[in-house]
Design an enzyme around this catalytic site. Sequence first.
Site, PDB file in Angstrom:
ATOM      1  N   GLU A 144       0.842  -1.201   0.000  1.00 52.12           N
ATOM      2  CA  GLU A 144       0.000   0.000   0.000  1.00 52.12           C
ATOM      3  C   GLU A 144       0.879   1.253   0.000  1.00 52.12           C
ATOM      4  O   GLU A 144       1.865   1.313   0.741  1.00 52.12           O
ATOM      5  CB  GLU A 144      -0.903   0.020   1.239  1.00 52.12           C
ATOM      6  CG  GLU A 144      -1.927   1.138   1.177  1.00 52.12           C
ATOM      7  CD  GLU A 144      -2.820   1.210   2.408  1.00 52.12           C
ATOM      8  OE1 GLU A 144      -3.970   1.627   2.275  1.00 52.12           O
ATOM      9  OE2 GLU A 144      -2.347   0.856   3.501  1.00 52.12           O
ATOM     10  N   GLY A 280       3.160   1.502  11.066  1.00 50.89           N
ATOM     11  CA  GLY A 280       2.806   0.750  12.264  1.00 50.89           C
ATOM     12  C   GLY A 280       2.336  -0.650  11.956  1.00 50.89           C
ATOM     13  O   GLY A 280       2.746  -1.624  12.590  1.00 50.89           O
ATOM     14  N   ALA A 281       1.465  -0.772  10.945  1.00 50.79           N
ATOM     15  CA  ALA A 281       0.920  -2.076  10.568  1.00 50.79           C
ATOM     16  C   ALA A 281       0.237  -1.928   9.213  1.00 50.79           C
ATOM     17  O   ALA A 281      -0.009  -0.829   8.728  1.00 50.79           O
ATOM     18  CB  ALA A 281      -0.085  -2.570  11.617  1.00 50.79           C
ATOM     19  N   MET A 282      -0.063  -3.085   8.598  1.00 51.36           N
ATOM     20  CA  MET A 282      -0.717  -3.105   7.296  1.00 51.36           C
ATOM     21  C   MET A 282      -1.732  -4.228   7.268  1.00 51.36           C
ATOM     22  O   MET A 282      -1.428  -5.373   7.595  1.00 51.36           O
ATOM     23  CB  MET A 282       0.317  -3.281   6.170  1.00 51.36           C
ATOM     24  CG  MET A 282      -0.278  -3.408   4.788  1.00 51.36           C
ATOM     25  SD  MET A 282      -1.259  -1.959   4.352  1.00 51.36           S
ATOM     26  CE  MET A 282      -2.428  -2.701   3.212  1.00 51.36           C
ATOM     27  N   HIS A 316      -7.496  -1.875  15.114  1.00 50.09           N
ATOM     28  CA  HIS A 316      -7.550  -1.086  13.874  1.00 50.09           C
ATOM     29  C   HIS A 316      -7.405  -1.981  12.648  1.00 50.09           C
ATOM     30  O   HIS A 316      -8.222  -1.935  11.716  1.00 50.09           O
ATOM     31  CB  HIS A 316      -6.425  -0.045  13.911  1.00 50.09           C
ATOM     32  CG  HIS A 316      -6.384   0.872  12.732  1.00 50.09           C
ATOM     33  ND1 HIS A 316      -6.824   2.166  12.790  1.00 50.09           N
ATOM     34  CD2 HIS A 316      -5.942   0.690  11.466  1.00 50.09           C
ATOM     35  CE1 HIS A 316      -6.665   2.743  11.611  1.00 50.09           C
ATOM     36  NE2 HIS A 316      -6.127   1.862  10.789  1.00 50.09           N
ATOM     37  N   GLU A 317      -6.363  -2.806  12.642  1.00 50.93           N
ATOM     38  CA  GLU A 317      -6.088  -3.608  11.444  1.00 50.93           C
ATOM     39  C   GLU A 317      -7.155  -4.680  11.219  1.00 50.93           C
ATOM     40  O   GLU A 317      -7.497  -4.989  10.069  1.00 50.93           O
ATOM     41  CB  GLU A 317      -4.702  -4.249  11.552  1.00 50.93           C
ATOM     42  CG  GLU A 317      -3.563  -3.266  11.750  1.00 50.93           C
ATOM     43  CD  GLU A 317      -3.536  -2.147  10.729  1.00 50.93           C
ATOM     44  OE1 GLU A 317      -3.907  -2.392   9.556  1.00 50.93           O
ATOM     45  OE2 GLU A 317      -3.154  -1.020  11.089  1.00 50.93           O
ATOM     46  N   HIS A 320     -10.174  -3.388   9.427  1.00 50.04           N
ATOM     47  CA  HIS A 320      -9.984  -3.264   7.980  1.00 50.04           C
ATOM     48  C   HIS A 320     -10.370  -4.541   7.233  1.00 50.04           C
ATOM     49  O   HIS A 320     -10.639  -4.489   6.033  1.00 50.04           O
ATOM     50  CB  HIS A 320      -8.511  -2.967   7.669  1.00 50.04           C
ATOM     51  CG  HIS A 320      -8.141  -1.523   7.782  1.00 50.04           C
ATOM     52  ND1 HIS A 320      -8.855  -0.518   7.190  1.00 50.04           N
ATOM     53  CD2 HIS A 320      -7.079  -0.930   8.400  1.00 50.04           C
ATOM     54  CE1 HIS A 320      -8.258   0.644   7.444  1.00 50.04           C
ATOM     55  NE2 HIS A 320      -7.196   0.422   8.176  1.00 50.04           N
ATOM     56  N   GLU A 339      -9.321   4.516   6.646  1.00 53.16           N
ATOM     57  CA  GLU A 339      -8.518   4.829   7.822  1.00 53.16           C
ATOM     58  C   GLU A 339      -9.298   5.551   8.912  1.00 53.16           C
ATOM     59  O   GLU A 339      -9.096   5.303  10.100  1.00 53.16           O
ATOM     60  CB  GLU A 339      -7.284   5.645   7.407  1.00 53.16           C
ATOM     61  CG  GLU A 339      -6.385   4.937   6.402  1.00 53.16           C
ATOM     62  CD  GLU A 339      -5.887   3.575   6.884  1.00 53.16           C
ATOM     63  OE1 GLU A 339      -6.000   3.274   8.097  1.00 53.16           O
ATOM     64  OE2 GLU A 339      -5.380   2.816   6.052  1.00 53.16           O
TER      65      GLU A 339
END
Length: 886
Positions: A144, A280-282, A316-317, A320, A339
């Site tokens: 991303e 931070g993360a994906m 959060h992840e 998604h 986001e």
Amino acid sequence: MENKTKRPFQVLPKDVRPTNYALSLQPDLELFNFLGNVDIDVQVKCVTSQVVMNSVDIDIISATYTPGSAIDGETATELTATGINYQNEDEKVTLTFSSALALGNGKLRIDYTGELNDKMKGFYRSKYRTPDGETRYAAVTHLEPSYARSVLPCWDEPAIKVTFDVTLVVPEGRLALSNMNETGRRPCANKPGLVEVSFARTPIMSTYLLAAVVGEYDFVEGRTSDGTHVRVFTPLGKADHGHFALEVAIKTIPFYTQYFDVPYPLPKIDLIAIADFSVGAMENWGLVTYRELALLVDPKSSSSEARQSVALVVGHELAHQWFGNLVTMEWWTHLWLNEGFATWIEYLCVDHCFQDFHIWTQFVAKDHSRALDSDGLENSHPVEVEVGNPGEVNEIFDAISYSKGASIIRMLHAFIGDAAFRKGLHLYLTKFEYRNAATEDLWACLEESSGQPVAAIMRTWTTQLGYPVLHVSDEQQGEDRILNITQEKFCAGGTFKGDSPTWMVPITISTGDNPSEVRMTVLLEKQSTRVTIPGLQANQWVKLNSGTVGFYRTCYSQPMLKALIPAIRDQSLPPCDRLSIQDDLIALSCAGVVSAADVLRVMEAYMNEPDFTVWMSLNVNVSSIAVLLINTDCFSSFQSYVVDLFTPVGKRLGWEAITGEGHLDAMLRTTVLDRLGRYGHRPTLAEAKRRFSDHVEGRRTLPVDMRRPVYIAVLRHGDASVMDTILKMFRETDELEEKHRIQMVLGAASSSELLQRALDFSLSEEVRSQDTVFVIASVAGQSRLGMGMAWDFVRENWMELNGRYQGTSMLGHLVWTAGNFASEERALEVKAFFDTHPVPSAERAVQQAMENIRLNAAWLERDGAALKAFLEERSTRGGDTSAVCA
């Protein structure tokens, strides 16, 4: 600074489109390259002899096209590409064939090679150490927003969603992971020592969600209550560090499944800690990649703050997986849909899992306040911002897309109610599953579920830059209170010039007779209005924005503000409301509406404040004024003021954890002792030195929550031997959080020699590339001397730093090393440097840094004398707080 690098909106031609990628990748973990081949099922929609795809930094060896008739066994000629033309600037490749491709289905086969790079994007290498100290490498993807094109030639646009069949060819003994579950593993013919690992076909998804990891990891696993297989992968020997994230994930997936009323659509979810990771993360579907600190919790030595941070990032992840992966934004203009929503619901999830965190109050101090600060700048941008080229997307991975997006969703959720909100989300997710959507699609579903004019309201918040400040005064008419409310665009630099835009503002109102309840809600639809509160006595205060849910600031008349001060002192106002009053005041002071000296007077009403989050916000706002005064002769008086403000809560908390105290008490103790030690409070400094000595000499280990304030105190007031000791501790520990903690405190040193050591250390082999920017930021953010030295260091090492982080959001962090200066001379210096060293992925950060410098300069010029007079007058009365402004 004018943006000169914007390119027009670019999408690929629609004459050929993919339906499936069968991808094989073979990374070489010694030569740092990879072999790739991909069979792409395509549909030829228009007769053409050319296929245009996204491709960058890969070399195509051969490309052939087989018509669908040949695939079905009929006689047909396989076509070989006669031309391979790279358009590097546009990150495209054009394959030309000797004859036109017939309409219908076909298969495009491409063999190619690429570099396993060290840039933390695309398909890259991540260095790690085995438990016996051997250095090895993993192969990791991060795609991303638009890096899939560096892993395979593809249609790299979020709206072109297809399925993937992934095969990884890897050394024996190496773990191989991808989005889906493993379906087969067999030795490779003619490739000794290699195995071929295949995975199940993915659901239809965007290219940026594709993921692959090859390396060595331990893991812990479990199943959710609804049967989803969950694994958390950790560095070798640290499987126990994955248990907390596993616990969060196992709670979170059923929570989201229930909240959305949509099952998790994959058979498994893997969470993996990557040693070198730029963000931070994906949220890759089914294989979420994390920076190690964002996933791992040492059960013996992780701080309260670290546990909370991991819970939020995991929440959060995983959100998604539905909101972003199942339903994906149509184009990067709608990035905030991914986001902003995930940022809002991560708090909802953590509040469900850990109610003692009081996480929604922290949302106000972190995301809500951060978004208001950023969006008050002239160089902000609307939530929905036009993105012409995916290369521009990194600029909008910022506080507006994340924190403002989350804040306006929180405001909308409160306005229409949870039941209608959930119903609308379910409608949205089921209507657009495995497809793409735009902002208007979400509004339409929420409007249908609630019966409220959601689209009309929210359009004012997503398409306009900024937000309003509500000016409010009141008058008593018999038994009724009349509020006069006027909105105008808030400008950090002062009053808005010209005709102000307007917003549709849901206003919640609470009153002194029942502080914790919303007395009424009104929708402000025009420039001004009068609101009647029936039956409110003259001695009761009125507070707008109850719970600080609305995304706006409030400027009270002096009598209204005076009436609120006692409710701050006695804490009858709820924490979010106490927080927002001083947060709005500091912003209004920067804008020239109120005096900074009056802000300090009001802050004294918080002397006995018990809430961690209110103190966290106070601490940030104290830092804002410190930036102004740091070069003045009254800075020492300001430090004394801050010490007096923080001392009562420091005494109440002490140094030792009290039996039965909560998670937030530990975080508050850290915050308060950090500030007291930093500003030279003698008892705190003496105790910090004693405890540091005991820790170093092995007499008594410092509790993990106490380490940051102790390290900062001894570094600030210590010599080279302290720096030597702390760097020795860094080299000897294998605790990731401890290494990070030390990197983040090095800038507390007070001499130029020690600060230069910290800066040089940031570029050494001892510091991972992902962490360099944070060491530099530590130096820039903790002292006047460090601010100047860090900015000089960035300029002197720009070629290396830009080479490392080009095209990533990390360049924005480096730009902001200069953002807290307070003179026009410095603003011009920043402009001159970046005029000759352009940063396309951080142009807005440059503009914002220069604007912030000028705001600081104007604020200091306007309020410097008043601040000095207040601090001097306060010194003469010995810090007496009886004269607190009301």
